[in-house]
Design a protein around this motif. Structure first.
Motif, short mmCIF file in Angstrom:
data_model
loop_
_atom_site.label_atom_id
_atom_site.label_comp_id
_atom_site.label_asym_id
_atom_site.label_seq_id
_atom_site.Cartn_x
_atom_site.Cartn_y
_atom_site.Cartn_z
N SER A 60 0.90 -1.15 -0.17
CA SER A 60 0.04 -0.01 -0.13
C SER A 60 0.72 1.13 -0.11
N VAL A 61 1.81 1.37 0.72
CA VAL A 61 2.83 2.42 0.64
C VAL A 61 3.36 2.77 -0.63
N LEU A 62 3.84 1.44 -1.36
CA LEU A 62 4.45 1.60 -2.80
C LEU A 62 3.44 2.11 -3.68
N ARG A 63 2.34 1.65 -3.43
CA ARG A 63 1.21 2.13 -4.52
C ARG A 63 0.79 3.69 -4.37
N HIS A 94 9.69 5.34 6.05
CA HIS A 94 10.46 4.19 5.64
C HIS A 94 11.05 3.62 6.87
N ASN A 95 11.68 4.33 7.54
CA ASN A 95 12.15 3.97 8.89
C ASN A 95 13.50 3.00 8.72
N ILE A 153 19.76 2.13 -0.30
CA ILE A 153 19.99 3.37 -1.31
C ILE A 153 20.69 2.79 -2.63
N LEU A 154 20.37 3.27 -3.74
CA LEU A 154 21.13 2.73 -4.94
C LEU A 154 21.33 4.06 -5.62
N VAL A 155 22.68 4.09 -6.10
CA VAL A 155 23.00 5.49 -6.37
C VAL A 155 23.40 5.05 -8.03
N PHE A 183 10.95 -1.53 1.90
CA PHE A 183 9.81 -0.75 2.91
C PHE A 183 9.52 -1.82 3.70
N GLY A 184 10.34 -2.87 4.30
CA GLY A 184 9.81 -3.87 5.39
C GLY A 184 9.70 -3.47 6.66
#
Length: 337
Positions: free
Chosen positions: A60-63, A195-196, A203-205, A224-225
């Protein structure tokens, strides 16, 4: 679950024929699924202990972010052949498991490189944008009790007695006591779903632009676990913790937060923090160090086969904790003001 089983899940549940490659994670079975045409996905088979409500919170967070902040570099969730975001399977051991399919985000994991000042500021901006995008998000499972939410540090008190090294136990007990002294103020902080876990592992760069004289770019925010309703200051403190120097042991570090301040500067360009939040953040960073040590040592005892991954960030924390404990409460409160 092995790769052959994962391939069957991808084919039966999503109609995708691809090659799965296991990705290192703490508790679930996660695979990078590569299709013959080159497309890549992330196939996640959840640990049986994860509830449907927890997984639905993540989906739900991602959507929500896909609808309200589509330019944020977060994974997209794909439905199965029956239109479900979360599927159910029975694995080879007869255990019911939940399955999700998400987009694969490209980039270099920040944990494998040393970020520069520009990357730290950009990480701070993205954390702030993520907070603002989730400001009005609600979910029935968001108020869950999560061990990795520093608000819940008091619940970890029983783990102190199990720390075998006496010096480490004393340091953790001192840090724990300092946190408890501040608990009334911490409980009164502003809260929302966040996110916590803005760690370097999540994190990807993309540094391709640097070669052409352009700015560094954050190409992905993953995992987002640990999303939960918690204090805004706690979310920021977790991000700052993950910018502390990892080689503080055995050398003098005048300002442990020097590089973390760069992330905070980027954050404050986008979203504000109150003076009370800024004064508590250093204490919350220390609280996260205590929580990380207690949880990691406990989980390593519970799952010795995965202890290397579980303890990957624990060793650096002892020198970081000593740095904070060498400073009084008032000095700590003034570090970011």
């Amino acid at each position: 679950m092995d790769a052959a089983q994962a391939a069957r899940v991808a084919r039966d549940v999503y109609g995708l024929d691809g090659t799965p490659n296991r990705m290192e994670t703490e508790k679930d079975d996660t695979f990078r699924l590569t299709l013959p045409d080159g497309r890549r996905f992330v196939l996640k088979i959840a640990n049986p202990g994860e509830s449907h409500e927890e997984l639905d919170l993540q989906v739900s967070v991602l959507r929500h972010l896909e609808r309200h902040a589509p330019d944020l570099p977060v994974p997209r969730v794909f439905a199965d052949l029956r239109g479900r975001a979360i599927s159910g399977i029975t694995d080879a051991n007869g255990t019911r498991r939940s399955v999700r399919l998400m987009s694969f985000l490209t980039g270099t994991v920040l944990d494998t490189i040393r970020p520069d000042a520009g990357e730290r500021r950009e990480i701070g901006r993205l954390l702030a944008r993520l907070r603002l995008a989730l400001a009005d998000f609600t979910h029935p499972g968001a108020g869950r009790i999560l061990a990795w939410d520093v608000r819940q540090l008091p619940l970890l008190a029983p783990l102190l007695a199990d720390v075998e090294d006496a010096g480490q136990r004393r340091a953790l007990e001192t840090g724990f006591a300092r946190f408890m002294d501040l608990r009334p103020r911490i409980d009164g902080l502003r809260r929302q779903v966040l996110h916590n876990d803005f760690s370097r592992s999540n994190i990807l760069v993309d540094r391709g632009m640097l070669d052409r004289g352009g700015p560094a770019r954050v190409s992905g925010i993953i995992d987002f676990g640990d999303a939960v309703e918690t204090a805004i200051a706690i979310d920021v403190s977790t991000a700052l913790l993950n910018q502390l120097p990892r080689d503080a042991e055995g050398r003098e570090v005048p300002d442990l937060l020097a590089e973390a301040r760069q992330l905070l500067a980027g954050y404050l360009e986008i979203a504000g923090l109150t003076d009370d939040e800024l004064s508590l953040i250093p204490h919350l960073v220390m609280g996260r160090i205590v929580a990380r040590a207690l949880l990691s040592l406990w989980r390593a005892r519970m799952f010795p086969d995965n202890s290397r991954y579980i303890l990957r960030n624990t060793g650096q924390g002892w020198a970081q904790l000593d740095w904070f404990l060498a400073r009084g409460a008032d000095e700590m409160s003034a570090l970011l003001l």
